[in-house]
Design an enzyme around this catalytic site. Structure first.
Site, mmCIF file in Angstrom:
data_model
loop_
_atom_site.group_PDB
_atom_site.id
_atom_site.type_symbol
_atom_site.label_atom_id
_atom_site.label_comp_id
_atom_site.label_asym_id
_atom_site.label_seq_id
_atom_site.Cartn_x
_atom_site.Cartn_y
_atom_site.Cartn_z
ATOM 1 N N ILE A 47 78.249 -16.659 -4.099
ATOM 2 C CA ILE A 47 78.271 -17.151 -5.336
ATOM 3 C C ILE A 47 79.717 -16.839 -6.047
ATOM 4 C CG2 ILE A 47 77.233 -17.195 -7.691
ATOM 5 C CD1 ILE A 47 74.505 -16.458 -6.535
ATOM 6 N N GLY A 48 80.049 -15.602 -5.692
ATOM 7 C CA GLY A 48 81.206 -15.049 -6.159
ATOM 8 C C GLY A 48 81.522 -13.765 -6.080
ATOM 9 N N GLY A 81 82.671 -9.707 -7.778
ATOM 10 C CA GLY A 81 83.185 -9.367 -9.151
ATOM 11 C C GLY A 81 83.852 -7.784 -8.644
ATOM 12 N N SER A 82 83.870 -7.083 -9.741
ATOM 13 C CA SER A 82 84.860 -5.699 -9.440
ATOM 14 C C SER A 82 84.329 -5.097 -8.502
ATOM 15 C CB SER A 82 85.080 -5.199 -10.953
ATOM 16 O OG SER A 82 83.799 -4.971 -11.485
ATOM 17 N N TYR A 83 82.777 -5.160 -8.380
ATOM 18 C CA TYR A 83 82.100 -4.234 -7.677
ATOM 19 C C TYR A 83 81.936 -4.401 -6.160
ATOM 20 C CZ TYR A 83 79.080 -7.569 -9.007
ATOM 21 O OH TYR A 83 78.354 -8.715 -9.280
ATOM 22 N N GLY A 84 81.955 -5.925 -5.840
ATOM 23 C CA GLY A 84 81.634 -6.484 -4.669
ATOM 24 C C GLY A 84 81.085 -7.721 -4.617
ATOM 25 N N CYS A 139 78.714 -11.252 -4.423
ATOM 26 C CA CYS A 139 77.339 -11.847 -5.136
ATOM 27 C C CYS A 139 76.922 -13.014 -4.248
ATOM 28 C CB CYS A 139 77.165 -11.991 -6.361
ATOM 29 S SG CYS A 139 75.582 -12.712 -7.044
ATOM 30 N N LYS A 157 73.516 -8.687 -4.507
ATOM 31 C CA LYS A 157 75.039 -8.119 -4.716
ATOM 32 C C LYS A 157 75.230 -7.013 -3.625
ATOM 33 C CE LYS A 157 75.625 -9.289 -9.684
ATOM 34 N NZ LYS A 157 75.136 -10.397 -9.578
ATOM 35 N N ASP A 164 78.009 -4.789 -20.716
ATOM 36 C CA ASP A 164 79.348 -5.438 -20.629
ATOM 37 C C ASP A 164 79.225 -6.851 -20.955
ATOM 38 O OD1 ASP A 164 82.080 -5.809 -17.928
ATOM 39 O OD2 ASP A 164 81.904 -6.165 -20.256
HETATM 40 C C1 LIG Z 1 84.181 -18.105 -11.889
HETATM 41 N N1 LIG Z 1 83.419 -17.679 -11.110
HETATM 42 C C2 LIG Z 1 83.640 -16.013 -10.623
HETATM 43 C C3 LIG Z 1 81.942 -17.574 -11.032
HETATM 44 C C4 LIG Z 1 81.503 -18.322 -9.707
HETATM 45 C C5 LIG Z 1 79.994 -18.253 -9.809
HETATM 46 N N2 LIG Z 1 79.762 -19.051 -10.870
HETATM 47 S S1 LIG Z 1 78.450 -18.545 -11.760
HETATM 48 O O1 LIG Z 1 78.439 -19.453 -12.898
HETATM 49 O O2 LIG Z 1 78.517 -17.184 -11.815
HETATM 50 C C6 LIG Z 1 77.024 -19.066 -11.091
HETATM 51 C C7 LIG Z 1 76.762 -20.255 -10.463
HETATM 52 C C8 LIG Z 1 75.729 -20.509 -9.895
HETATM 53 C C9 LIG Z 1 74.550 -19.694 -9.882
HETATM 54 C C10 LIG Z 1 74.556 -18.385 -10.339
HETATM 55 N N3 LIG Z 1 73.687 -17.588 -10.101
HETATM 56 C C11 LIG Z 1 73.601 -16.196 -10.469
HETATM 57 N N4 LIG Z 1 74.923 -15.612 -10.273
HETATM 58 C C12 LIG Z 1 74.825 -14.304 -10.434
HETATM 59 O O3 LIG Z 1 75.965 -13.451 -10.409
HETATM 60 C C13 LIG Z 1 77.137 -14.341 -10.555
HETATM 61 C C14 LIG Z 1 78.286 -13.434 -9.919
HETATM 62 C C15 LIG Z 1 78.557 -12.461 -11.109
HETATM 63 C C16 LIG Z 1 79.744 -11.606 -10.669
HETATM 64 C C17 LIG Z 1 81.002 -12.350 -10.521
HETATM 65 C C18 LIG Z 1 80.898 -13.322 -9.401
HETATM 66 C C19 LIG Z 1 79.530 -14.343 -9.708
HETATM 67 C C20 LIG Z 1 73.687 -13.557 -10.251
HETATM 68 N N5 LIG Z 1 73.284 -12.402 -10.264
HETATM 69 C C21 LIG Z 1 71.843 -12.274 -10.443
HETATM 70 N N6 LIG Z 1 71.291 -13.298 -10.209
HETATM 71 C C22 LIG Z 1 72.293 -14.427 -10.327
HETATM 72 N N7 LIG Z 1 72.441 -15.613 -10.241
HETATM 73 C C23 LIG Z 1 75.984 -18.198 -10.845
#
Ligand SMILES: CN(C)CCCNS(=O)(=O)c1cccc(Nc2nc(OCC3CCCCC3)c3[nH]cnc3n2)c1
Length: 278
Positions: A14-15, A17-20, A22, A37, A140
């Protein structure tokens, strides 16, 4: 029996973050979609690992319809990696909603803003309620940490973990990214308190309406000045005076004049809007 990595298959990343990282995963036994995560604790000190353990234990106890639900954790010692398994939010984050509307030149519906306001406030009330003997999970709060489920319900996520896993020095941490949502009391190095969350929520809801934060500057000291002055333009004219007035209360510089989470939830307009949802 505890779960293992073999119980899951990875759907996609999904993406990060600063810690690792997802990832979106599927549990094999029932094909349930979840998110995990991945965090490498290899370079953490003993005390940081202790902090991580206590944060994860706090996560386990937070059960609320508008807080991302913790499911389980897997520790892979061979890779010094911990996997935190949580509910997957398929509506994405508020940051994406804001940038999408900004690109299209459209504003978010007022009813949607009220829904986010009410659900976010009740999620924060739960966190503050945890105060009994537990560290207040100072979150945060920002649009990238607020997710939505398939019915557009709010899911507050990603709080303590990001904080705990900023194991670089706090100096480095404070100067990573522009803290648009920093409250006046934090700018003046006073202690973080529940009303700092109200300020951050006010900033986030303001940004949801105006599609930019209430206080903008090109550098930290300019930003601090604007935050402590506390002046900002009204949210776009299409939004009601009720909404504008409530956001203005949340953005009061004087922490004593700023409403608490409970005050926000007992505002007449909030009670009225809440009844129109249920
Ligand atoms: C701009 N990019 C960094 C964002 C890309 C990704 N888009 S988005 O808008 O987060 C997105 C799109 C579709 C589904 C989800 N669902 C989801 N995301 C989580 O964490 C996302 C993560 C958080 C830390 C930084 C990286 C991304 C969850 N944590 C627990 N349940 C979670 N469900 C999120």
């Amino acid at each position: 029996p505890a779960c293992t990595l073999d119980d899951f298959e990875i759907v996609c990343t999904i993406g990060s973050g600063s810690y690792g990282t997802c990832k979106k995963v599927r549990r094999k036994k029932d094909r349930k979609i979840l998110a995990w995560k991945e965090m490498d604790y290899g370079s953490m000190t003993e005390s940081e690992k202790q902090m991580l353990v206590s944060e994860v234990n706090l996560l386990r106890e937070l059960k609320h319809p508008h807080i991302v639900r913790y499911h389980d954790r897997i520790i892979d010692r061979s890779k010094t990696t911990i996997y935190i398994i949580m509910e997957y939010c398929d509506g994405g984050d508020l940051a994406s909603i804001i940038s999408r509307n900004k690109k299209k030149g459209t504003y978010v519906d007022e009813d949607f803003v009220w829904k986010i306001l009410i659900q976010m406030t009740s999620a924060l009330e739960e966190c503050h309620r945890r105060k009994d003997g537990k560290a207040v999970l100072h979150r945060d709060l920002k649009p990238a940490n607020v997710f939505l489920d398939s019915d557009n319900n709010v899911k507050l996520g990603d709080f303590g973990l990001a904080r705990v896993l900023h194991h670089e020095t706090s100096f480095a941490r404070t100067y990573v990214g522009t803290p648009y949502y920093m409250s006046p009391e934090l700018v003046n190095n006073m202690s973080y308190n529940e009303k700092s969350d109200v300020w951050a929520m006010g900033c986030m809801l303001y940004e949801l309406c105006a599609l930019h934060p209430p206080f903008i500057a090109t550098n930290q000291s300019e930003l601090n000045k604007k935050i402590c002055l506390g002046e900002f333009k009204r949210i776009p004219s299409q939004y009601s005076e009720h909404l504008n007035a409530l956001l203005a209360k949340m953005l009061r510089v004087d922490v004593h004049k700023r409403p608490s989470i409970k005050d926000v939830l007992s505002e007449p307009i909030v009670l009225k809007k809440q009844s129109s949802f249920e």
